[in-house]
Design an enzyme around this catalytic site. Structure first.
Site, PDB file in Angstrom:
ATOM      1  N   LYS A  23       0.865  -1.217   0.012  1.00  0.00           N
ATOM      2  CA  LYS A  23       0.035  -0.011   0.000  1.00  0.00           C
ATOM      3  C   LYS A  23       0.931   1.175  -0.029  1.00  0.00           C
ATOM      4  O   LYS A  23       0.793   2.159  -0.748  1.00  0.00           O
ATOM      5  CB  LYS A  23      -0.881   0.093   1.305  1.00  0.00           C
ATOM      6  CG  LYS A  23      -1.553   1.425   1.814  1.00  0.00           C
ATOM      7  CD  LYS A  23      -2.594   1.346   2.710  1.00  0.00           C
ATOM      8  CE  LYS A  23      -1.932   1.425   4.219  1.00  0.00           C
ATOM      9  NZ  LYS A  23      -1.531   2.762   4.341  1.00  0.00           N
ATOM     10  N   ASN A  24       1.911   1.177   1.029  1.00  0.00           N
ATOM     11  CA  ASN A  24       2.478   2.760   1.116  1.00  0.00           C
ATOM     12  C   ASN A  24       3.674   2.533   0.035  1.00  0.00           C
ATOM     13  O   ASN A  24       4.205   3.649   0.159  1.00  0.00           O
ATOM     14  CB  ASN A  24       3.225   2.489   2.740  1.00  0.00           C
ATOM     15  CG  ASN A  24       2.019   2.862   3.563  1.00  0.00           C
ATOM     16  OD1 ASN A  24       0.911   3.227   3.501  1.00  0.00           O
ATOM     17  ND2 ASN A  24       2.417   2.441   4.829  1.00  0.00           N
ATOM     18  N   CYS A 118      -5.599   8.021   9.312  1.00  0.00           N
ATOM     19  CA  CYS A 118      -5.988   7.512  10.507  1.00  0.00           C
ATOM     20  C   CYS A 118      -5.989   8.133  11.660  1.00  0.00           C
ATOM     21  O   CYS A 118      -5.464   9.126  12.013  1.00  0.00           O
ATOM     22  CB  CYS A 118      -4.402   6.193  10.639  1.00  0.00           C
ATOM     23  SG  CYS A 118      -4.802   5.044   9.864  1.00  0.00           S
ATOM     24  N   ARG A 123      -0.211  13.858  14.169  1.00  0.00           N
ATOM     25  CA  ARG A 123      -0.008  13.727  12.990  1.00  0.00           C
ATOM     26  C   ARG A 123       0.298  15.113  12.110  1.00  0.00           C
ATOM     27  O   ARG A 123      -0.490  15.380  11.303  1.00  0.00           O
ATOM     28  CB  ARG A 123      -0.501  12.659  11.933  1.00  0.00           C
ATOM     29  CG  ARG A 123      -0.661  11.229  12.612  1.00  0.00           C
ATOM     30  CD  ARG A 123      -1.363  10.144  11.812  1.00  0.00           C
ATOM     31  NE  ARG A 123      -0.273   9.744  10.660  1.00  0.00           N
ATOM     32  CZ  ARG A 123      -0.633   8.903   9.912  1.00  0.00           C
ATOM     33  NH1 ARG A 123      -1.839   8.469   9.781  1.00  0.00           N
ATOM     34  NH2 ARG A 123       0.478   8.431   8.965  1.00  0.00           N
ATOM     35  N   ILE A 125       1.826  18.674   9.725  1.00  0.00           N
ATOM     36  CA  ILE A 125       2.566  18.428   8.471  1.00  0.00           C
ATOM     37  C   ILE A 125       3.775  19.343   8.487  1.00  0.00           C
ATOM     38  O   ILE A 125       4.009  19.844   7.341  1.00  0.00           O
ATOM     39  CB  ILE A 125       1.301  18.666   7.373  1.00  0.00           C
ATOM     40  CG1 ILE A 125       0.648  20.065   7.604  1.00  0.00           C
ATOM     41  CG2 ILE A 125       0.398  17.540   7.097  1.00  0.00           C
ATOM     42  CD1 ILE A 125      -0.037  20.364   6.463  1.00  0.00           C
ATOM     43  N   LEU A 127       6.971  19.270   9.051  1.00  0.00           N
ATOM     44  CA  LEU A 127       8.337  18.754   8.218  1.00  0.00           C
ATOM     45  C   LEU A 127       8.001  18.851   6.690  1.00  0.00           C
ATOM     46  O   LEU A 127       8.744  19.424   6.106  1.00  0.00           O
ATOM     47  CB  LEU A 127       8.462  17.222   8.468  1.00  0.00           C
ATOM     48  CG  LEU A 127       8.600  16.949  10.133  1.00  0.00           C
ATOM     49  CD1 LEU A 127       8.641  15.517  10.160  1.00  0.00           C
ATOM     50  CD2 LEU A 127       9.640  17.936  10.700  1.00  0.00           C
ATOM     51  N   ASP A 306       3.785  -0.350  12.416  1.00  0.00           N
ATOM     52  CA  ASP A 306       2.484  -0.614  11.741  1.00  0.00           C
ATOM     53  C   ASP A 306       2.224  -2.185  12.179  1.00  0.00           C
ATOM     54  O   ASP A 306       1.421  -2.767  11.981  1.00  0.00           O
ATOM     55  CB  ASP A 306       2.390  -0.984  10.292  1.00  0.00           C
ATOM     56  CG  ASP A 306       2.587   0.646   9.688  1.00  0.00           C
ATOM     57  OD1 ASP A 306       1.933   1.441  10.388  1.00  0.00           O
ATOM     58  OD2 ASP A 306       2.923   0.901   8.565  1.00  0.00           O
ATOM     59  N   ARG A 399      -9.181  -0.589   4.011  1.00  0.00           N
ATOM     60  CA  ARG A 399      -8.277   0.528   3.674  1.00  0.00           C
ATOM     61  C   ARG A 399      -6.694  -0.104   3.347  1.00  0.00           C
ATOM     62  O   ARG A 399      -6.110   0.398   2.414  1.00  0.00           O
ATOM     63  CB  ARG A 399      -7.948   1.574   4.609  1.00  0.00           C
ATOM     64  CG  ARG A 399      -9.299   2.455   4.849  1.00  0.00           C
ATOM     65  CD  ARG A 399      -8.883   3.597   5.704  1.00  0.00           C
ATOM     66  NE  ARG A 399      -7.600   4.321   5.358  1.00  0.00           N
ATOM     67  CZ  ARG A 399      -6.964   4.834   6.427  1.00  0.00           C
ATOM     68  NH1 ARG A 399      -7.457   5.076   7.563  1.00  0.00           N
ATOM     69  NH2 ARG A 399      -5.895   5.672   6.019  1.00  0.00           N
TER      70      ARG A 399
HETATM   71  N1  EPU Z   1       5.406  14.107  11.859  1.00  0.00           N
HETATM   72  C1  EPU Z   1       5.399  15.477  12.421  1.00  0.00           C
HETATM   73  N2  EPU Z   1       5.324  16.281  11.365  1.00  0.00           N
HETATM   74  C2  EPU Z   1       5.278  15.940   9.978  1.00  0.00           C
HETATM   75  C3  EPU Z   1       5.457  14.664   9.713  1.00  0.00           C
HETATM   76  C4  EPU Z   1       5.296  13.757  10.755  1.00  0.00           C
HETATM   77  O1  EPU Z   1       5.875  15.554  13.659  1.00  0.00           O
HETATM   78  O2  EPU Z   1       5.312  16.950   9.223  1.00  0.00           O
HETATM   79  C5  EPU Z   1       5.528  13.074  13.159  1.00  0.00           C
HETATM   80  C6  EPU Z   1       4.298  12.298  13.010  1.00  0.00           C
HETATM   81  O3  EPU Z   1       3.311  12.825  13.964  1.00  0.00           O
HETATM   82  C7  EPU Z   1       4.747  11.063  13.610  1.00  0.00           C
HETATM   83  C8  EPU Z   1       6.258  10.902  13.191  1.00  0.00           C
HETATM   84  O4  EPU Z   1       6.391  12.186  12.600  1.00  0.00           O
HETATM   85  O5  EPU Z   1       4.676  11.189  15.136  1.00  0.00           O
HETATM   86  C9  EPU Z   1       6.655   9.768  12.227  1.00  0.00           C
HETATM   87  O6  EPU Z   1       5.490   9.800  11.259  1.00  0.00           O
HETATM   88  P1  EPU Z   1       5.770   9.655   9.690  1.00  0.00           P
HETATM   89  O7  EPU Z   1       5.841  10.764   9.059  1.00  0.00           O
HETATM   90  O8  EPU Z   1       6.838   8.833   9.469  1.00  0.00           O
HETATM   91  O9  EPU Z   1       4.580   8.857   9.210  1.00  0.00           O
HETATM   92  P2  EPU Z   1       3.738   8.961   7.957  1.00  0.00           P
HETATM   93  O10 EPU Z   1       4.614   9.228   6.668  1.00  0.00           O
HETATM   94  O11 EPU Z   1       2.666   9.876   8.247  1.00  0.00           O
HETATM   95  C10 EPU Z   1       4.054   6.434   6.969  1.00  0.00           C
HETATM   96  C11 EPU Z   1       2.974   5.360   6.754  1.00  0.00           C
HETATM   97  C12 EPU Z   1       2.384   4.801   8.055  1.00  0.00           C
HETATM   98  C13 EPU Z   1       3.589   4.426   8.861  1.00  0.00           C
HETATM   99  C14 EPU Z   1       4.449   5.481   9.101  1.00  0.00           C
HETATM  100  C15 EPU Z   1       5.649   5.021   9.911  1.00  0.00           C
HETATM  101  C16 EPU Z   1       2.229   6.047   4.606  1.00  0.00           C
HETATM  102  C17 EPU Z   1       1.240   6.316   3.733  1.00  0.00           C
HETATM  103  N3  EPU Z   1       2.034   6.027   5.861  1.00  0.00           N
HETATM  104  O12 EPU Z   1       3.275   7.347   7.801  1.00  0.00           O
HETATM  105  O13 EPU Z   1       1.511   3.863   7.520  1.00  0.00           O
HETATM  106  O14 EPU Z   1       2.742   3.989  10.122  1.00  0.00           O
HETATM  107  O15 EPU Z   1       4.781   6.018   7.958  1.00  0.00           O
HETATM  108  O16 EPU Z   1       6.260   4.120   9.430  1.00  0.00           O
HETATM  109  O17 EPU Z   1       3.258   5.893   4.086  1.00  0.00           O
HETATM  110  C18 EPU Z   1      -0.428   2.670   7.838  1.00  0.00           C
HETATM  111  O18 EPU Z   1      -0.095   1.979   6.885  1.00  0.00           O
HETATM  112  O19 EPU Z   1      -1.324   1.920   8.510  1.00  0.00           O
HETATM  113  C19 EPU Z   1       0.573   3.685   8.238  1.00  0.00           C
HETATM  114  C20 EPU Z   1      -0.094   4.565   9.215  1.00  0.00           C
END
Ligand code: EPU
Length: 420
Positions: A23-24, A118, A123, A125, A127, A306, A399
């Site tokens: 998926k990712n 989710c 979460r 944005i 960054l 995950d 999903r």
């Molecule tokens: N974070 C920030 N600011 C940002 C972005 C992230 O503070 O601008 C924080 C998040 O709140 C979190 C941490 O950084 O505490 C790490 O999150 P990350 O950004 O790595 O997660 P993500 O990119 O939103 C992806 C996967 C997730 C998976 C995570 C960690 C996708 C679409 N989603 O999420 O997948 O858990 O990386 O490996 O690629 C799932 O498939 O169920 C899922 C949630």
């Protein structure tokens, strides 16, 4: 219409299960198609809700998406009609923020609202926004609305203050069409990122270092057509391995890449699970008693967040006291409350730590799936529970897992999808 699963637990499982595309990984390649007006073929795409939702967003922008066969798509972002994302569509899927990278790089502008996804923590944005500003974007915010503009992105050095998978992917895409060289430091190293960059490089991008914390991107003026085959989903692979272990079954998991889950294998070994790893398969064998263990989630190559919920179900069947520390998300342990209602003995110490006392007999219950990964874990719990469970809100499971009930039925599980 709302659907639910009816599950009769404790049926013996046995057989082979195929892992679908990740998926990712697939989600990001669809998004990256906005970097070019050339056609891309994307195969081994999982037929899941998140992909359908993302395709709706792409089509709304004017991207041509054609489904050739199950899992095979052609995409072409040639006649883009707008750069404003429909918030009704983007609220449902968090990856929509990743679109900011390619759209800004190619069209110089994007309007969107804060993304959905989710319910596993705040979460933010920041960054994504900080990274895009470092590459020369300008930002205006009004309420929930975000407007990013640029006269042309320029390569720069950006150091992530915190590791983020999707922000790394977004900035790789943006930098691919930026002028000059970009260095991303403290970048995420997930296999899906490596796979994305290998594909972009095949289409003419110049990206080095993916899979390490420092990624170097030399901007190019455009990308060519390309064919992408989605890598196997490592989270499905790990979930199915845990399914074999927790049900004490012999299950062969095929079409997978076990090398993407090295830490899971070392954890399962310590817990006492018997399994064999091949190049593209995992054979889980019936296991006797399981041992408690302390586990900490971590960015790749650490133990994936995950897989934390499925592992908690496994540890609820292990002898002794286990602790799980969730370091990636702050809201990802609340499902343990539902496991407790089924008979597990789990104490939440704080939003990041649980203690699991095992083994516990679980009992069938009516439960509601809160998110993808907690949802699949409740399904695992229902499969080992005494009696019948009703799992509601199955669209959360849909999903991320293609036709999960049909694949589990083939292993011998007693699971039915019914309308509410
Ligand atoms: N974070 C920030 N600011 C940002 C972005 C992230 O503070 O601008 C924080 C998040 O709140 C979190 C941490 O950084 O505490 C790490 O999150 P990350 O950004 O790595 O997660 P993500 O990119 O939103 C992806 C996967 C997730 C998976 C995570 C960690 C996708 C679409 N989603 O999420 O997948 O858990 O990386 O490996 O690629 C799932 O498939 O169920 C899922 C949630």
């Amino acid at each position: 219409m709302a659907e639910k699963f009816l599950i009769k637990g404790q049926k013996p499982l046995n057989g082979e299960i195929q892992v679908k595309g990740a998926k990712n990984a697939a989600l990001k390649v669809f998004i990256a198609s906005l970097l070019t007006d050339k056609e891309w073929e994307i195969s081994n795409v999982p037929e899941i809700e998140d992909i359908s939702r993302e395709i709706e967003i792409l089509k709304d922008l004017g991207v041509k998406v054609e489904k050739e066969a199950s899992g095979d798509y052609k995409v072409q972002a040639k006649d883009i009609k707008k750069v404003e994302l429909d918030s009704n569509l983007t609220q449902k899927i968090r990856t929509s923020i990743v679109l900011a990278g390619p759209i800004l790089a190619r069209f110089g502008e994007i309007k969107l609202s804060y993304p959905g996804g989710c319910l596993i923590g705040k979460r933010p944005i920041d960054l994504f926004l900080d990274g895009l500003l470092a590459l020369g974007a300008e930002l205006k915010e009004a309420g929930d609305e975000i407007w990013l503009k640029t006269k042309g992105l320029k390569g720069n050095v950006f150091v992530f203050p915190q590791i983020s998978v999707t922000a790394t992917e977004c900035l790789i895409m943006a930098a691919t069409l930026a002028k000059g060289r970009t260095l991303l430091k403290n970048a995420a190293m997930e296999p899906e990122i490596v796979s994305l960059t290998e594909f972009l490089n095949n289409c003419g991008a110049k990206i080095k270092g993916a899979g390490t914390p420092t990624i170097e991107i030399e901007g190019v003026s455009g990308l060519t057509e390309g064919k992408y085959k989605t890598i196997p989903d490592r989270i499905e692979t790990g979930t199915f391995a845990i399914l074999g272990a927790v049900t004490g079954s012999q299950i062969k998991i095929v079409n997978c890449e076990p090398k993407h889950l090295e830490v899971l294998w070392s954890i399962l070994k310590k817990i006492g699970v018997d399994f064999e790893l091949g190049e593209d398969y995992v054979l889980v064998k019936p296991t006797g008693s399981l041992k408690a263990m302390n586990v900490v989630t971590h960015e790749y190559p650490g133990f994936p967040t995950d897989l934390q919920p499925p592992l908690a179900v496994l540890l609820s069947q292990a002898e002794g006291l286990s602790m799980i520390r969730e370091t990636v998300f702050e809201g990802r342990l609340f499902y343990t409350d539902i496991l407790n209602q089924m008979g597990a003995n789990i104490i939440m110490c704080d939003p990041h730590r649980i203690v699991v006392q095992g083994p516990s007999q679980l009992y069938g219950k009516k439960i509601v799936s809160p998110d993808i990964r907690a949802g699949i874990s409740l399904l695992l719990a229902a499969l080992i529970a005494k009696g019948e469970s009703v799992v509601e809100n199955v669209q959360q499971i849909d999903r991320g897992y293609e036709k999960i009930e049909e694949r589990l039925q083939r292993l011998g599980a007693d699971i039915k999808r019914v309308n509410s």
